[in-house]
Scaffold this motif. Structure first.
Motif, PDB file in Angstrom:
ATOM      1  N   GLY A  12      27.930 -45.179 -21.734  1.00  0.00           N
ATOM      2  CA  GLY A  12      29.094 -45.229 -22.854  1.00  0.00           C
ATOM      3  C   GLY A  12      30.167 -45.907 -22.654  1.00  0.00           C
ATOM      4  O   GLY A  12      30.684 -46.533 -23.357  1.00  0.00           O
ATOM      5  N   ASP A  35      36.353 -45.073 -12.368  1.00  0.00           N
ATOM      6  CA  ASP A  35      35.220 -44.366 -11.775  1.00  0.00           C
ATOM      7  C   ASP A  35      35.064 -44.211 -10.129  1.00  0.00           C
ATOM      8  O   ASP A  35      36.003 -44.930  -9.521  1.00  0.00           O
ATOM      9  CB  ASP A  35      33.989 -45.504 -12.347  1.00  0.00           C
ATOM     10  CG  ASP A  35      32.603 -44.677 -12.385  1.00  0.00           C
ATOM     11  OD1 ASP A  35      32.115 -44.134 -11.230  1.00  0.00           O
ATOM     12  OD2 ASP A  35      31.943 -44.929 -13.455  1.00  0.00           O
ATOM     13  N   VAL A  76      37.813 -38.269 -10.240  1.00  0.00           N
ATOM     14  CA  VAL A  76      38.724 -37.630 -11.349  1.00  0.00           C
ATOM     15  C   VAL A  76      38.666 -36.131 -10.804  1.00  0.00           C
ATOM     16  O   VAL A  76      37.776 -35.677 -10.845  1.00  0.00           O
ATOM     17  CB  VAL A  76      38.060 -38.023 -12.718  1.00  0.00           C
ATOM     18  CG1 VAL A  76      39.075 -36.942 -13.653  1.00  0.00           C
ATOM     19  CG2 VAL A  76      38.308 -39.318 -13.129  1.00  0.00           C
ATOM     20  N   ASN A 236      29.449 -32.642 -17.375  1.00  0.00           N
ATOM     21  CA  ASN A 236      30.178 -32.696 -15.798  1.00  0.00           C
ATOM     22  C   ASN A 236      31.349 -31.535 -15.941  1.00  0.00           C
ATOM     23  O   ASN A 236      31.860 -31.211 -16.687  1.00  0.00           O
ATOM     24  CB  ASN A 236      30.981 -34.242 -16.096  1.00  0.00           C
ATOM     25  CG  ASN A 236      31.698 -34.564 -14.990  1.00  0.00           C
ATOM     26  OD1 ASN A 236      32.468 -33.654 -14.265  1.00  0.00           O
ATOM     27  ND2 ASN A 236      31.256 -35.656 -14.425  1.00  0.00           N
ATOM     28  N   ASP A 271      27.126 -37.941 -22.492  1.00  0.00           N
ATOM     29  CA  ASP A 271      26.283 -36.723 -22.108  1.00  0.00           C
ATOM     30  C   ASP A 271      27.501 -35.591 -22.011  1.00  0.00           C
ATOM     31  O   ASP A 271      26.854 -34.231 -22.048  1.00  0.00           O
ATOM     32  CB  ASP A 271      25.771 -36.834 -20.890  1.00  0.00           C
ATOM     33  CG  ASP A 271      24.383 -37.493 -20.633  1.00  0.00           C
ATOM     34  OD1 ASP A 271      24.074 -38.124 -21.539  1.00  0.00           O
ATOM     35  OD2 ASP A 271      23.966 -37.787 -19.501  1.00  0.00           O
ATOM     36  N   ALA A 281      21.053 -42.326 -23.112  1.00  0.00           N
ATOM     37  CA  ALA A 281      21.883 -43.663 -22.986  1.00  0.00           C
ATOM     38  C   ALA A 281      22.191 -44.418 -24.093  1.00  0.00           C
ATOM     39  O   ALA A 281      23.202 -44.779 -24.767  1.00  0.00           O
ATOM     40  CB  ALA A 281      21.199 -44.646 -21.984  1.00  0.00           C
TER      41      ALA A 281
HETATM   42  C1  LIG Z   1      15.586 -40.341 -14.359  1.00  0.00           C
HETATM   43  C2  LIG Z   1      16.310 -40.373 -15.656  1.00  0.00           C
HETATM   44  C3  LIG Z   1      15.895 -41.296 -16.489  1.00  0.00           C
HETATM   45  C4  LIG Z   1      16.527 -41.452 -17.918  1.00  0.00           C
HETATM   46  N1  LIG Z   1      15.919 -42.223 -18.740  1.00  0.00           N
HETATM   47  C5  LIG Z   1      16.449 -42.480 -19.931  1.00  0.00           C
HETATM   48  C6  LIG Z   1      15.715 -43.380 -20.904  1.00  0.00           C
HETATM   49  O1  LIG Z   1      14.692 -43.851 -20.871  1.00  0.00           O
HETATM   50  N2  LIG Z   1      16.545 -43.688 -22.079  1.00  0.00           N
HETATM   51  C7  LIG Z   1      17.730 -43.076 -22.436  1.00  0.00           C
HETATM   52  O2  LIG Z   1      18.226 -43.400 -23.443  1.00  0.00           O
HETATM   53  N3  LIG Z   1      18.161 -42.351 -21.477  1.00  0.00           N
HETATM   54  C8  LIG Z   1      17.719 -41.968 -20.251  1.00  0.00           C
HETATM   55  N4  LIG Z   1      18.336 -41.189 -19.523  1.00  0.00           N
HETATM   56  C9  LIG Z   1      19.601 -40.276 -19.677  1.00  0.00           C
HETATM   57  C10 LIG Z   1      20.689 -41.530 -19.461  1.00  0.00           C
HETATM   58  O3  LIG Z   1      20.761 -41.808 -18.406  1.00  0.00           O
HETATM   59  C11 LIG Z   1      21.987 -40.609 -19.811  1.00  0.00           C
HETATM   60  O4  LIG Z   1      21.993 -40.057 -21.198  1.00  0.00           O
HETATM   61  C12 LIG Z   1      23.251 -41.896 -19.734  1.00  0.00           C
HETATM   62  O5  LIG Z   1      23.330 -41.993 -18.444  1.00  0.00           O
HETATM   63  C13 LIG Z   1      24.679 -41.111 -20.380  1.00  0.00           C
HETATM   64  O6  LIG Z   1      25.638 -41.930 -20.263  1.00  0.00           O
HETATM   65  P1  LIG Z   1      27.335 -41.458 -20.088  1.00  0.00           P
HETATM   66  O7  LIG Z   1      27.866 -42.771 -20.404  1.00  0.00           O
HETATM   67  O8  LIG Z   1      27.308 -40.362 -20.728  1.00  0.00           O
HETATM   68  O9  LIG Z   1      27.138 -41.101 -18.742  1.00  0.00           O
HETATM   69  P2  LIG Z   1      26.536 -41.716 -17.200  1.00  0.00           P
HETATM   70  O10 LIG Z   1      25.909 -43.111 -17.499  1.00  0.00           O
HETATM   71  O11 LIG Z   1      25.854 -40.687 -16.081  1.00  0.00           O
HETATM   72  O12 LIG Z   1      28.030 -42.527 -16.460  1.00  0.00           O
HETATM   73  C14 LIG Z   1      29.039 -41.456 -15.987  1.00  0.00           C
HETATM   74  C15 LIG Z   1      29.797 -42.195 -15.127  1.00  0.00           C
HETATM   75  O13 LIG Z   1      30.974 -41.311 -14.800  1.00  0.00           O
HETATM   76  C16 LIG Z   1      31.136 -41.494 -13.373  1.00  0.00           C
HETATM   77  N5  LIG Z   1      31.621 -40.055 -13.010  1.00  0.00           N
HETATM   78  C17 LIG Z   1      31.272 -38.720 -12.958  1.00  0.00           C
HETATM   79  N6  LIG Z   1      32.093 -37.925 -12.474  1.00  0.00           N
HETATM   80  C18 LIG Z   1      32.979 -38.553 -12.048  1.00  0.00           C
HETATM   81  C19 LIG Z   1      34.082 -38.326 -11.537  1.00  0.00           C
HETATM   82  N7  LIG Z   1      34.706 -37.030 -11.334  1.00  0.00           N
HETATM   83  N8  LIG Z   1      35.131 -39.149 -11.196  1.00  0.00           N
HETATM   84  C20 LIG Z   1      35.166 -40.420 -11.274  1.00  0.00           C
HETATM   85  N9  LIG Z   1      33.817 -40.743 -11.877  1.00  0.00           N
HETATM   86  C21 LIG Z   1      33.029 -40.033 -12.350  1.00  0.00           C
HETATM   87  C22 LIG Z   1      29.725 -41.734 -12.643  1.00  0.00           C
HETATM   88  O14 LIG Z   1      30.078 -42.403 -11.560  1.00  0.00           O
HETATM   89  C23 LIG Z   1      29.195 -42.629 -13.632  1.00  0.00           C
HETATM   90  O15 LIG Z   1      29.310 -43.957 -13.841  1.00  0.00           O
HETATM   91  C24 LIG Z   1      17.670 -40.915 -18.119  1.00  0.00           C
HETATM   92  C25 LIG Z   1      18.356 -40.052 -17.266  1.00  0.00           C
HETATM   93  C26 LIG Z   1      17.496 -39.966 -15.886  1.00  0.00           C
HETATM   94  C27 LIG Z   1      18.341 -38.941 -14.945  1.00  0.00           C
END
Ligand SMILES: Cc1cc2nc3c(=O)[nH]c(=O)nc-3n(C[C@H](O)[C@H](O)[C@H](O)COP(=O)(O)OP(=O)(O)OC[C@H]3O[C@@H](n4cnc5c(N)ncnc54)[C@H](O)[C@@H]3O)c2cc1C
Length: 355
Positions: A12, A35, A76, A236, A271, A281
């Motif tokens: 995101g 991050d 964070v 989270n 998420d 994603a």
């Molecule tokens: C094994 C696996 C396979 C998957 N396959 C697919 C797929 O094929 N297709 C698909 O669409 N989705 C897939 N997903 C789901 C997808 O990965 C997530 O839905 C997506 O990553 C969500 O994006 P986001 O931006 O919400 O969070 P994320 O991509 O998880 O990013 C969160 C960020 O926040 C940072 N962060 C977290 N907590 C803190 C904190 N306290 N302080 C500072 N930084 C922090 C982390 O370091 C990270 O960089 C899969 C997930 C897994 C586990």
């Protein structure tokens, strides 16, 4: 200058950056990305990182560079909306004018005693590395139990079985068939793949307790050398601790413009956001595009739209090792090498556009 703060450089957060930085960032706006990891991590590939079939470097993508983008590395630990301030562990607080929270998700253990203590995880880069280390240090004949046969459990079990055919892999799932969210034809295809590749599937399981190296299925103890939990996710903890209405996964309920109902300057992406789709994603990216639209209009002094069309998802693809795959594209089930090639192609395109 106004400061837009993005918490989390995941799918995101990265999409917000790639939409705003090239041409849409007004002269009087700066962005601060926070991050705890100094690069964007390809979470969709953590199953392969944990199985040891790709290197750590292959799941890293550098954050973009821009004169008005400041990247702050830090953990964070608090979001204080009344003061428009973010607190970080061991670093100075960050203040914002607009905030986008994209901190992703964590494992959900459904109150199973011992699950958080005695199982490994693939929900963060740090945890996936640990899981890689324990899995790959196992001796021949060791038993690996994977709890949960959704997409990530299936991808991990298949990748591991292909790279370590000396291990006994057991995949536990609550449903009568694995991948219960997919059509039965796909579930059967994947189950047959597991049968051919000596992965034992334990359907209709109910994990009642976990102890060190022991998994209790319907209270029956099963010895495991390593247990990996892939049986559920929740928002989270930072978001779960925020005030506001949440869904069953601890994700915050938002307005149609993706901000908090009582604060139009706090958006949630990915998420951590309660949306009418399973987290993915793709969904995080679709939502990010809509958030950017709201910000762009507001920065121009225009009214944002009152709502957005439903986010269109292209489908979902899963891998079965490096040669086979399965998925749903435009409501059609696909299996085999084509599905795997498509999945690899999408990853290649993602890296190409963000690398
Ligand atoms: C094994 C696996 C396979 C998957 N396959 C697919 C797929 O094929 N297709 C698909 O669409 N989705 C897939 N997903 C789901 C997808 O990965 C997530 O839905 C997506 O990553 C969500 O994006 P986001 O931006 O919400 O969070 P994320 O991509 O998880 O990013 C969160 C960020 O926040 C940072 N962060 C977290 N907590 C803190 C904190 N306290 N302080 C500072 N930084 C922090 C982390 O370091 C990270 O960089 C899969 C997930 C897994 C586990």
């Amino acid at each position: 200058m106004k400061n837009l703060v993005i918490l989390g450089g995941g799918y995101g957060g990265m999409k917000i950056l790639s939409e705003l930085l090239p041409t849409h960032l007004p002269e009087d706006v700066t962005i601060t990305l926070v991050d705890r990891v100094p690069y964007h991590c390809l979470k969709t590939e953590y199953y392969a990182l944990a199985a040891g079939t790709i290197s750590d470097k292959e799941v890293r993508v550098a954050f973009p560079e821009h004169p008005r983008l400041k990247v702050v590395y830090g953990e964070v630990n608090g979001i204080h909306t009344s003061e428009k301030k973010i607190t970080l562990k061991d670093a100075e607080p960050v203040v914002y004018d607009d905030l986008i929270i994209g901190l992703g998700c964590e494992d959900k253990y459904h109150d199973v005693p011992g699950a958080d203590q005695f199982t490994y995880s693939i929900q963060s880069i740090e945890k996936s590395r640990l899981t890689y280390s324990v899995l790959n240090n196992l001796g021949p004949g060791s038993v690996v139990c994977i709890v949960g046969a959704g997409l990530s459990g299936v991808e991990l079990a298949s990748e591991l079985s292909e790279s370590r055919d000396d291990l006994h892999i057991k995949l536990f799932d609550r449903g009568k068939h694995i991948l219960s969210a997919f059509p039965e034809r796909l579930s059967k295809y994947v189950e047959n793949w597991f049968v051919r590749n000596n992965v034992e599937i334990i359907n209709s399981s109910n994990i009642t307790k976990v102890e060190e190296n022991v998994l209790y299925n319907h209270d029956e103890p099963i010895h495991c050398d390593v247990i990996v939990w892939t049986a559920g996710i929740q928002a989270n903890k930072i978001v779960r601790n925020m005030d506001g209405e949440k869904d069953g996964m601890g994700r915050l309920v938002l307005t149609p413009l993706h901000h908090l109902p009582n604060d139009e300057h706090v958006f949630i992406v990915g998420d951590c956001a309660s949306l009418p789709h399973a987290p993915s994603a793709q969904l995080a990216e679709g939502q990010a595009e809509q958030i950017v639209e709201v910000l762009k209009r507001r920065w121009k002094g225009e009214e944002p739209p009152t709502s957005f069309p439903k986010i269109k998802l292209k489908g979902i693809l899963g891998s079965l090792g490096k040669k086979h795959g399965f998925g749903m594209m435009a409501d059609r089930a696909i299996t085999g090498r084509v599905a795997r090639l498509l999945k690899s192609g999408i990853l290649w395109m993602y890296k190409f556009h963000n690398g």
